[in-house]
Scaffold this motif. Sequence first.
Motif, PDB file in Angstrom:
ATOM      1  N   THR A  14       0.797  -1.226   0.000  1.00  0.00           N
ATOM      2  CA  THR A  14       0.000   0.000   0.000  1.00  0.00           C
ATOM      3  C   THR A  14       0.828   1.274   0.000  1.00  0.00           C
ATOM      4  O   THR A  14       0.360   2.317  -0.481  1.00  0.00           O
ATOM      5  CB  THR A  14      -0.947   0.025   1.212  1.00  0.00           C
ATOM      6  OG1 THR A  14      -0.170  -0.084   2.421  1.00  0.00           O
ATOM      7  CG2 THR A  14      -1.927  -1.132   1.147  1.00  0.00           C
ATOM      8  N   ASP A  15       2.036   1.233   0.527  1.00  0.00           N
ATOM      9  CA  ASP A  15       2.844   2.449   0.613  1.00  0.00           C
ATOM     10  C   ASP A  15       3.108   3.088  -0.752  1.00  0.00           C
ATOM     11  O   ASP A  15       3.004   4.313  -0.885  1.00  0.00           O
ATOM     12  CB  ASP A  15       4.164   2.164   1.338  1.00  0.00           C
ATOM     13  CG  ASP A  15       3.976   2.073   2.851  1.00  0.00           C
ATOM     14  OD1 ASP A  15       2.848   2.333   3.326  1.00  0.00           O
ATOM     15  OD2 ASP A  15       4.944   1.730   3.548  1.00  0.00           O
ATOM     16  N   PRO A  16       3.456   2.305  -1.799  1.00  0.00           N
ATOM     17  CA  PRO A  16       3.660   2.946  -3.114  1.00  0.00           C
ATOM     18  C   PRO A  16       2.390   3.609  -3.650  1.00  0.00           C
ATOM     19  O   PRO A  16       2.454   4.685  -4.260  1.00  0.00           O
ATOM     20  CB  PRO A  16       4.088   1.769  -4.008  1.00  0.00           C
ATOM     21  CG  PRO A  16       4.659   0.765  -3.068  1.00  0.00           C
ATOM     22  CD  PRO A  16       3.828   0.880  -1.830  1.00  0.00           C
ATOM     23  N   ARG A  19       1.856   6.815  -1.740  1.00  0.00           N
ATOM     24  CA  ARG A  19       2.828   7.826  -2.148  1.00  0.00           C
ATOM     25  C   ARG A  19       2.403   8.493  -3.463  1.00  0.00           C
ATOM     26  O   ARG A  19       2.478   9.724  -3.601  1.00  0.00           O
ATOM     27  CB  ARG A  19       4.205   7.184  -2.302  1.00  0.00           C
ATOM     28  CG  ARG A  19       5.334   8.183  -2.531  1.00  0.00           C
ATOM     29  CD  ARG A  19       6.690   7.495  -2.554  1.00  0.00           C
ATOM     30  NE  ARG A  19       6.963   6.829  -1.291  1.00  0.00           N
ATOM     31  CZ  ARG A  19       6.958   5.507  -1.126  1.00  0.00           C
ATOM     32  NH1 ARG A  19       6.673   4.703  -2.131  1.00  0.00           N
ATOM     33  NH2 ARG A  19       7.221   4.976   0.044  1.00  0.00           N
ATOM     34  N   ARG A  20       1.916   7.699  -4.401  1.00  0.00           N
ATOM     35  CA  ARG A  20       1.479   8.272  -5.682  1.00  0.00           C
ATOM     36  C   ARG A  20       0.286   9.201  -5.505  1.00  0.00           C
ATOM     37  O   ARG A  20       0.210  10.262  -6.139  1.00  0.00           O
ATOM     38  CB  ARG A  20       1.127   7.152  -6.657  1.00  0.00           C
ATOM     39  CG  ARG A  20       2.318   6.330  -7.120  1.00  0.00           C
ATOM     40  CD  ARG A  20       1.948   5.425  -8.295  1.00  0.00           C
ATOM     41  NE  ARG A  20       3.041   4.518  -8.605  1.00  0.00           N
ATOM     42  CZ  ARG A  20       3.143   3.275  -8.165  1.00  0.00           C
ATOM     43  NH1 ARG A  20       2.191   2.795  -7.369  1.00  0.00           N
ATOM     44  NH2 ARG A  20       4.157   2.520  -8.489  1.00  0.00           N
ATOM     45  N   LEU A  21      -0.656   8.805  -4.663  1.00  0.00           N
ATOM     46  CA  LEU A  21      -1.830   9.649  -4.438  1.00  0.00           C
ATOM     47  C   LEU A  21      -1.444  10.962  -3.778  1.00  0.00           C
ATOM     48  O   LEU A  21      -1.967  12.024  -4.130  1.00  0.00           O
ATOM     49  CB  LEU A  21      -2.850   8.897  -3.578  1.00  0.00           C
ATOM     50  CG  LEU A  21      -3.569   7.728  -4.255  1.00  0.00           C
ATOM     51  CD1 LEU A  21      -4.429   6.977  -3.251  1.00  0.00           C
ATOM     52  CD2 LEU A  21      -4.425   8.224  -5.417  1.00  0.00           C
ATOM     53  N   VAL A  22      -0.531  10.909  -2.814  1.00  0.00           N
ATOM     54  CA  VAL A  22      -0.075  12.135  -2.164  1.00  0.00           C
ATOM     55  C   VAL A  22       0.621  13.041  -3.167  1.00  0.00           C
ATOM     56  O   VAL A  22       0.422  14.269  -3.180  1.00  0.00           O
ATOM     57  CB  VAL A  22       0.862  11.799  -0.985  1.00  0.00           C
ATOM     58  CG1 VAL A  22       1.548  13.058  -0.459  1.00  0.00           C
ATOM     59  CG2 VAL A  22       0.084  11.127   0.134  1.00  0.00           C
ATOM     60  N   GLU A  23       1.437  12.456  -4.037  1.00  0.00           N
ATOM     61  CA  GLU A  23       2.137  13.242  -5.057  1.00  0.00           C
ATOM     62  C   GLU A  23       1.165  13.937  -6.001  1.00  0.00           C
ATOM     63  O   GLU A  23       1.488  14.989  -6.567  1.00  0.00           O
ATOM     64  CB  GLU A  23       3.086  12.336  -5.848  1.00  0.00           C
ATOM     65  CG  GLU A  23       4.281  11.852  -5.026  1.00  0.00           C
ATOM     66  CD  GLU A  23       5.084  10.781  -5.737  1.00  0.00           C
ATOM     67  OE1 GLU A  23       4.617  10.308  -6.816  1.00  0.00           O
ATOM     68  OE2 GLU A  23       6.157  10.410  -5.237  1.00  0.00           O
ATOM     69  N   ASP A  69      -5.458   5.082   2.932  1.00  0.00           N
ATOM     70  CA  ASP A  69      -5.330   6.366   3.635  1.00  0.00           C
ATOM     71  C   ASP A  69      -4.294   6.292   4.745  1.00  0.00           C
ATOM     72  O   ASP A  69      -3.621   7.284   5.059  1.00  0.00           O
ATOM     73  CB  ASP A  69      -6.686   6.882   4.138  1.00  0.00           C
ATOM     74  CG  ASP A  69      -7.331   5.972   5.189  1.00  0.00           C
ATOM     75  OD1 ASP A  69      -6.648   5.150   5.783  1.00  0.00           O
ATOM     76  OD2 ASP A  69      -8.556   6.093   5.390  1.00  0.00           O
ATOM     77  N   GLY A  70      -4.135   5.091   5.338  1.00  0.00           N
ATOM     78  CA  GLY A  70      -3.078   4.928   6.328  1.00  0.00           C
ATOM     79  C   GLY A  70      -1.696   5.074   5.711  1.00  0.00           C
ATOM     80  O   GLY A  70      -0.803   5.709   6.290  1.00  0.00           O
ATOM     81  N   ALA A  73      -1.088   8.711   5.041  1.00  0.00           N
ATOM     82  CA  ALA A  73      -0.756   9.439   6.274  1.00  0.00           C
ATOM     83  C   ALA A  73       0.698   9.219   6.669  1.00  0.00           C
ATOM     84  O   ALA A  73       1.357  10.125   7.176  1.00  0.00           O
ATOM     85  CB  ALA A  73      -1.694   9.004   7.393  1.00  0.00           C
ATOM     86  N   ARG A  74       1.209   8.002   6.437  1.00  0.00           N
ATOM     87  CA  ARG A  74       2.612   7.742   6.760  1.00  0.00           C
ATOM     88  C   ARG A  74       3.538   8.536   5.852  1.00  0.00           C
ATOM     89  O   ARG A  74       4.606   8.981   6.281  1.00  0.00           O
ATOM     90  CB  ARG A  74       2.910   6.240   6.639  1.00  0.00           C
ATOM     91  CG  ARG A  74       2.334   5.405   7.761  1.00  0.00           C
ATOM     92  CD  ARG A  74       2.889   3.995   7.738  1.00  0.00           C
ATOM     93  NE  ARG A  74       2.495   3.260   6.544  1.00  0.00           N
ATOM     94  CZ  ARG A  74       1.367   2.596   6.413  1.00  0.00           C
ATOM     95  NH1 ARG A  74       0.484   2.588   7.402  1.00  0.00           N
ATOM     96  NH2 ARG A  74       1.085   1.933   5.301  1.00  0.00           N
ATOM     97  N   VAL A  75       3.157   8.707   4.601  1.00  0.00           N
ATOM     98  CA  VAL A  75       3.992   9.455   3.652  1.00  0.00           C
ATOM     99  C   VAL A  75       3.907  10.954   3.921  1.00  0.00           C
ATOM    100  O   VAL A  75       4.919  11.658   3.980  1.00  0.00           O
ATOM    101  CB  VAL A  75       3.548   9.162   2.202  1.00  0.00           C
ATOM    102  CG1 VAL A  75       4.280  10.077   1.218  1.00  0.00           C
ATOM    103  CG2 VAL A  75       3.796   7.706   1.854  1.00  0.00           C
TER     104      VAL A  75
END
Length: 204
Positions: A14-16, A19-23, A69-70, A73-75
Motif C-alpha cells: 500500500t505504501d507505493p 505515495r502516488r496519491l499524495v504526489e 489512507d493509512g 498518512a505515513r507518507v
Amino acid sequence: MLNLFARGHVDRLTDPVGRRLVERGVSPDTVTVAGTVGAVVCSVVLLPAGWLVLGAVLVTLFVLTDLIDGAMARVRGGTRFGAVLDSTCDRIVDGALFAALAWWALTGGAEPVAGAAALVSLVGGQIVSYVKARAESVGLTAEGGLVERAERLILGLLGAFLAGLGVPYALTVALVLLAIGTVVTLGQRILAVRRSSREVPRAG
C-alpha cells in the motif's frame, strides 16, 4: 490479531499507492470519507436486498481504502484530526455492515440466529473499540485481542459472500464465531486495562 502478522506485508503493497496519491495532491481524509461513503451505501442498499455476493465484494473494495489512507498518512504525515476522522469512519462502516447483515438475516434471509449474532457483533465490536479509546484517554493501554476490526470484517464479509453463493449456514456460522470472539476480545481488553492500571503507579 492479524495486525501482528500481516501489517509489514500489507504496508509494502500500500505504501507505493499512497505515495502516488499524495504526489497527485489527494488528501488522506478525502480517501477516508470516500471509502466510508462507498462502504456504507453498498452495505445498506445491497445486503438487505439479498445481493450478498456483490455487496460483499464491493464493501471489501471500499474497506481496503482504509489501508490506502493509512499509507498516505505515513507518507504525508498524519494529523490528529485525521486520526479521529479515521476511527469515526471505521465505526460507521462497522455499524452499517453488521446492521445490514442483521436486517437481511432477520427478514429475507430467515436466519434469526445469524441476525442475533450480527447484533451482538455490532454492539460488541463498538464496545471493544470504545474500551481502547477510553483507556488511552486516561493514559492506559488496551491493545490486542482475539478478534479485532480486521477479523470482524473478514468473518462478516466472507460469511455473506459464501451465503450469497448458496453455502448452507455460512453466514450463521461466521457470525456466531464472530459474536463469541467479540465477547472474548472484550474480556481481554478489560483485563488489559486492569493490568495497565496496576503498572502505571509503579512506573510513576
